[in-house]
Write a protein that holds these residues in place. Structure first.
Motif, PDB file in Angstrom:
ATOM      1  N   UNK A  22       5.814 -29.649 -48.433  1.00  0.00           N
ATOM      2  CA  UNK A  22       4.441 -30.132 -48.565  1.00  0.00           C
ATOM      3  C   UNK A  22       3.619 -29.779 -47.321  1.00  0.00           C
ATOM      4  N   UNK A  23       4.225 -29.994 -46.172  1.00  0.00           N
ATOM      5  CA  UNK A  23       3.551 -29.657 -44.915  1.00  0.00           C
ATOM      6  C   UNK A  23       3.206 -28.184 -44.848  1.00  0.00           C
ATOM      7  N   UNK A  24       4.156 -27.374 -45.291  1.00  0.00           N
ATOM      8  CA  UNK A  24       3.950 -25.932 -45.256  1.00  0.00           C
ATOM      9  C   UNK A  24       2.760 -25.553 -46.129  1.00  0.00           C
ATOM     10  N   UNK A  25       2.725 -26.176 -47.322  1.00  0.00           N
ATOM     11  CA  UNK A  25       1.619 -25.869 -48.230  1.00  0.00           C
ATOM     12  C   UNK A  25       0.297 -26.345 -47.634  1.00  0.00           C
TER      13      UNK A  25
ATOM     14  N   UNK B  11       9.498 -30.945 -58.802  1.00  0.00           N
ATOM     15  CA  UNK B  11       8.690 -31.976 -58.190  1.00  0.00           C
ATOM     16  C   UNK B  11       7.557 -31.353 -57.372  1.00  0.00           C
ATOM     17  N   UNK B  12       7.902 -30.271 -56.718  1.00  0.00           N
ATOM     18  CA  UNK B  12       6.918 -29.574 -55.884  1.00  0.00           C
ATOM     19  C   UNK B  12       5.785 -29.026 -56.741  1.00  0.00           C
ATOM     20  N   UNK B  13       6.153 -28.524 -57.913  1.00  0.00           N
ATOM     21  CA  UNK B  13       5.160 -27.986 -58.831  1.00  0.00           C
ATOM     22  C   UNK B  13       4.109 -29.036 -59.209  1.00  0.00           C
ATOM     23  N   UNK B  14       4.587 -30.267 -59.423  1.00  0.00           N
ATOM     24  CA  UNK B  14       3.649 -31.361 -59.739  1.00  0.00           C
ATOM     25  C   UNK B  14       2.695 -31.599 -58.585  1.00  0.00           C
ATOM     26  N   UNK B  15       3.282 -31.555 -57.394  1.00  0.00           N
ATOM     27  CA  UNK B  15       2.482 -31.740 -56.189  1.00  0.00           C
ATOM     28  C   UNK B  15       1.409 -30.663 -56.101  1.00  0.00           C
ATOM     29  N   UNK B  16       1.819 -29.428 -56.389  1.00  0.00           N
ATOM     30  CA  UNK B  16       0.885 -28.298 -56.328  1.00  0.00           C
ATOM     31  C   UNK B  16      -0.273 -28.528 -57.292  1.00  0.00           C
ATOM     32  N   UNK B  17       0.052 -29.015 -58.495  1.00  0.00           N
ATOM     33  CA  UNK B  17      -1.009 -29.236 -59.478  1.00  0.00           C
ATOM     34  C   UNK B  17      -2.012 -30.295 -59.023  1.00  0.00           C
ATOM     35  N   UNK B  18      -1.476 -31.370 -58.423  1.00  0.00           N
ATOM     36  CA  UNK B  18      -2.383 -32.399 -57.893  1.00  0.00           C
ATOM     37  C   UNK B  18      -3.293 -31.818 -56.824  1.00  0.00           C
ATOM     38  N   UNK B  19      -2.683 -31.034 -55.950  1.00  0.00           N
ATOM     39  CA  UNK B  19      -3.451 -30.457 -54.847  1.00  0.00           C
ATOM     40  C   UNK B  19      -4.492 -29.471 -55.366  1.00  0.00           C
TER      41      UNK B  19
END
Lengths: 109, 85
Positions: A22-25, B11-19
């Motif tokens: 997350x930090x990286x992104x 899980x990361x993919x979901x995060x990406x979508x929110x962002x």
């Protein structure tokens, strides 16, 4: 490190690894944002005779992005050289005193 | 980021979508702010003049094209950087 001992085939969700990702992104997004705003104010004049980006503006944008990236890396390198970390609460003061020390020994790259 | 396992990737993919949603809102509001600042300076009327309207149109078109171009260059630079590692 525990990061790697868990192995990539493990299907556990490791909060530490998620946080790193997350930090990286976030850092990438922040870089993109500041880069876009900076290059826009440097390359796109605030008068809109047309909606197209002209030749000169495109060239300016391309060079601006390149230079911003390079500047970003360069400053990152300076931080690494000086050993400035997020833990440095008095980062600015440290940086300026370390800068004086750095200047006299500045021979690398 | 490529060191995540499958579940983490999901899980990361979901995060990406929110962002992405957040990013979109931010892009939108900064576009409005920028183009309003550059195009609208006359407050003798409460309606947008046709000149202001056409300026807003061109400004947002240009803004979007600018972010598109920066995005392309950014990706190239970033890919080059990743390869060097």
């Amino acid at each position: 490190m525990s990061l790697y001992s868990m192995g990539m085939n493990s299907q556990e969700v490791d909060p530490a690894r998620m946080q790193m990702a997350e930090l990286e992104m976030e850092s990438l997004t922040a870089l993109f944002d500041s880069l876009m705003n900076t290059c826009r104010s440097k390359c796109i004049p605030a008068e809109y005779g047309e909606g197209e980006i002209n030749k000169g503006e495109s060239v300016c944008i391309d060079r601006c992005v390149n230079k911003y990236f390079t500047a970003n890396l360069k400053i990152g390198q300076i931080f690494r050289d000086k050993g400035i970390t997020p833990g440095d609460t008095q980062m600015i003061q440290n940086a300026s005193s370390k800068y004086a020390a750095h200047e006299s020994t500045d021979a690398s790259d | 980021m490529d060191q995540l396992n499958n579940r983490e990737q999901q899980e990361f993919q979901q995060l990406v979508e929110q962002k992405q949603m957040k990013d979109f809102m931010r892009l939108y509001s900064s576009l409005v702010q920028r183009c309003f600042t550059d195009c609208v300076n006359d407050f003798t009327s409460k309606a947008l003049s046709s000149r202001e309207e056409s300026c807003l149109e061109k400004c947002s078109e240009k803004f979007l094209k600018h972010s598109e171009r920066v995005g392309q260059r950014f990706q190239e630079q970033n890919a080059a950087l990743m390869q060097k590692r």
